[in-house]
Enzyme design. Structure first.
Site, PDB file in Angstrom:
ATOM      1  N   HIS A 156      60.615  39.339  -1.336  1.00 35.58           N
ATOM      2  CA  HIS A 156      59.646  38.298  -1.661  1.00 35.58           C
ATOM      3  C   HIS A 156      59.572  38.216  -3.190  1.00 35.58           C
ATOM      4  CE1 HIS A 156      55.637  36.500  -2.109  1.00 35.58           C
ATOM      5  NE2 HIS A 156      55.675  36.164  -0.835  1.00 35.58           N
ATOM      6  N   ASP A 200      56.921  47.303  -0.506  1.00 41.78           N
ATOM      7  CA  ASP A 200      56.087  46.142  -0.204  1.00 41.78           C
ATOM      8  C   ASP A 200      55.765  46.198   1.288  1.00 41.78           C
ATOM      9  OD1 ASP A 200      55.073  43.691   0.483  1.00 41.78           O
ATOM     10  OD2 ASP A 200      56.769  42.522  -0.255  1.00 41.78           O
ATOM     11  N   GLN A 257      54.109  42.981   5.131  1.00 42.12           N
ATOM     12  CA  GLN A 257      54.417  42.546   6.495  1.00 42.12           C
ATOM     13  C   GLN A 257      54.580  43.707   7.466  1.00 42.12           C
ATOM     14  OE1 GLN A 257      54.259  39.396   7.272  1.00 42.12           O
ATOM     15  NE2 GLN A 257      54.422  38.436   5.256  1.00 42.12           N
ATOM     16  N   CYS A 270      58.869  31.948  -0.341  1.00 42.95           N
ATOM     17  CA  CYS A 270      58.835  32.794  -1.547  1.00 42.95           C
ATOM     18  C   CYS A 270      60.038  33.723  -1.607  1.00 42.95           C
ATOM     19  CB  CYS A 270      57.547  33.601  -1.654  1.00 42.95           C
ATOM     20  SG  CYS A 270      56.090  32.580  -1.742  1.00 42.95           S
TER      21      CYS A 270
END
Lengths: 141, 405
Positions: free
Chosen positions: B119, B196, B199, B360
């Site tokens: 992302h 990250d 999700q 993104c």
């Protein structure tokens, strides 16, 4: 799907599938590239402007039916216009996208009028205006 | 009906004269009553600033805010509450790691290893680090189904590798990356891994000690919590050595005219009045997810994703991106000859909300050879009937465009 029919008029799909003025002009033309960063649509617009008149306009682009049809219609309608007239048309188009009724006696909109329905789809207005923003940027150069 | 849907009031409405089918949870999830009520209860009953007042409401607010931190610690199984920093969201969390850790620890010749599917929020901060420090960005190769093969990544992790920055689960493809294995490899060469989790944390049990990640970033709003609240988890010794990125009230210890010292962790990273209502809402979201059980959430979301991939295959001219198995939360596709924005508009007319665009992830889109894709994403309040509606909606989309061209 009646409201969808307001958006996707046949003439729009015709311009999408058979875009007018698709391509590039020779060196010396004004050249503008614009993206729509939120969705990835992209247009490259080229114009020949002589003595304040738009002689020719071509475009290449990637995007949805609305953005490409709008680009096709825009290039068709600006050919032969003066720079001032084209800016007037940019203004009319922007007002049309805000849902204003446009007096077609003031300016013959022809195929562009089919994009009136986009005003009812706020999420898609930016698709329709991309090519016009490129036009505005180009003639102001 | 799905046993959890009833808790999400927003789902019981009509959109364009159809029952809403919400398939955009990877962008943001919906909120259960309990979260909405707890945020309202704070504003209605004990809205006050934290860590300063001696008055009763201030104490209550502080207890709730710090209580939310304990819930987060427990949820991701961090060793200590000091390792949980409240931020504005995953983007802010990743920027703190880039600015406060990487800008200091990277130098010319060092390498930062990342995936081309990141992302933008886990890509651009590293571009900035590379620009300033002279470190080099190295990209893992992606297989034809856009997954990462550990054997091909292994040789890229060398003594030069200072940081591995990777998404746990892809927001576009729903693929699950081998974070624990990558952590082991980068630790062997003395580097760190920053993950990250935007999700993954909403959809599966994420245990930072078991994965042995150094930093984990995630957002509250994707896990049934409010917008504007997120978390940066970092190992205590790393956070201790880092400087704050925002200076002001709340984060200071002692202030002179010329100098100042910082509070201890976690507060030195929380300058200004913190996101009190957001943290309380996130705490309520964690309570909700834990009552359901994260194993249950994961099983449900995996099952729905597999069901979607299976059912959507019946549509002629559909192209999927990413692997056809071992994925969670999202299905990304395009229909032949119909742009995804046009797909999304026709679906919206049927009350079905999906995302269309580059998500993104512009570099990934270029690798996929697309400028945009459509994405349907799922969460615990969705069920098979939503996917059946999507299949019907896509059939209608095809028929509609065939009828007007």
């Amino acid at each position: 799907m009646s409201s969808l029919d307001d958006l996707y008029r046949r003439v729009i799909m015709d311009h999408y599938q058979r875009p007018r003025n698709k391509g590039e002009l020779d060196n010396g033309a004004i050249s503008i590239e614009l993206n729509n960063p939120t969705c990835g649509d992209r247009i490259s617009l080229q114009m020949n402007v002589e003595n304040g008149m738009i002689k020719d306009a071509r475009f290449l682009g990637e995007g949805c039916s609305i953005s490409l049809a709008s680009a096709s219609m825009m290039t068709e309608s600006v050919k032969g216009l003066s720079v001032d007239q084209s800016l007037h048309l940019v203004d009319l188009f922007s007002r049309m996208m805000q849902g204003e009724e446009i007096d077609t006696d003031e300016f013959p909109l022809e195929d562009i009028e089919a994009l009136t329905g986009v005003a009812k789809f706020p999420a898609r207005i930016k698709c329709a205006t991309l090519a016009w923003k490129a036009l505005e940027k180009g003639v102001k150069q | 009906m799905n046993p959890w849907k009833k808790d999400f009031p927003i789902l019981f409405q009509q959109v364009n004269e159809h029952d809403l089918v919400y398939l955009d949870s990877a962008a943001t999830s919906q909120k259960p009553n309990s979260v909405i009520e707890q945020v309202a209860a704070y504003y209605q009953g004990y809205n006050s600033n934290v860590h300063r007042g001696v008055h009763t409401l201030g104490t209550k607010a502080t207890d709730a805010y710090e209580g939310a931190r304990d819930k987060v610690r427990d949820f991701i199984h961090a060793k200590k509450r000091e390792e949980i920093i409240f931020t504005r969201g995953a983007t802010t969390s990743m920027n703190i790691v880039a600015r406060s850790y990487a800008m200091v620890h990277c130098k010319a010749g060092d390498e930062i290893l990342l995936s081309p599917a990141e992302h933008h929020a886990n890509l651009i901060p590293w571009q900035q680090v590379a620009k300033v420090t002279g470190a080099k960005l190295v990209y893992m190769p992606l297989e034809s189904d856009s997954t990462i093969l550990l054997e091909k990544v292994r040789p890229l992790i060398t003594n030069k590798t200072k940081i591995v920055a990777i998404q746990h689960v892809s927001n576009v493809l729903g693929t699950i990356n081998p974070v624990a294995e990558l952590a082991k490899l980068v630790h062997e060469v003395g580097g760190i891994i920053t993950v990250d989790g935007a999700q993954s944390v909403p959809h599966m049990k994420v245990d930072v000690q078991e994965l042995d990640v150094d930093f984990l970033s995630f957002s509250g709003h994707k896990m049934v919590g409010p917008t504007g609240i997120g978390v940066l988890y970092g190992k205590e010794h790393l956070l201790n050595d880092m400087e704050p990125v925002e200076f002001g009230g709340e984060m200071i210890d002692h202030v002179d005219l010329e100098t100042a010292t910082w509070k201890e962790l976690p507060w030195k990273f929380e300058g200004g009045t913190p996101i009190i209502a957001g943290a309380i809402g996130l705490g309520a979201a964690i309570d909700y997810l834990q009552a359901v059980g994260m194993d249950q959430v994961e099983a449900h979301d995996r099952k729905l994703t597999a069901y979607a991939l299976n059912q959507l295959q019946s549509i002629e001219g559909i192209r999927f991106f990413g692997p056809l198995e071992n994925r969670i939360g999202a299905v990304t596709f395009n229909l032949d000859n119909i742009h995804p924005h046009d797909v999304a508009t026709v679906l919206d007319a049927e009350g079905i909300a999906v995302r269309a665009g580059h998500h993104c992830c512009q570099p990934l889109m270029r690798l996929l050879g697309e400028t945009a894709t459509a994405r349907a994403s799922f969460y615990l309040y969705n069920d098979e009937s939503d996917i059946d509606q999507l299949v019907k909606g896509l059939q209608k989309t095809k028929e509609y465009f065939m009828s007007i061209t």
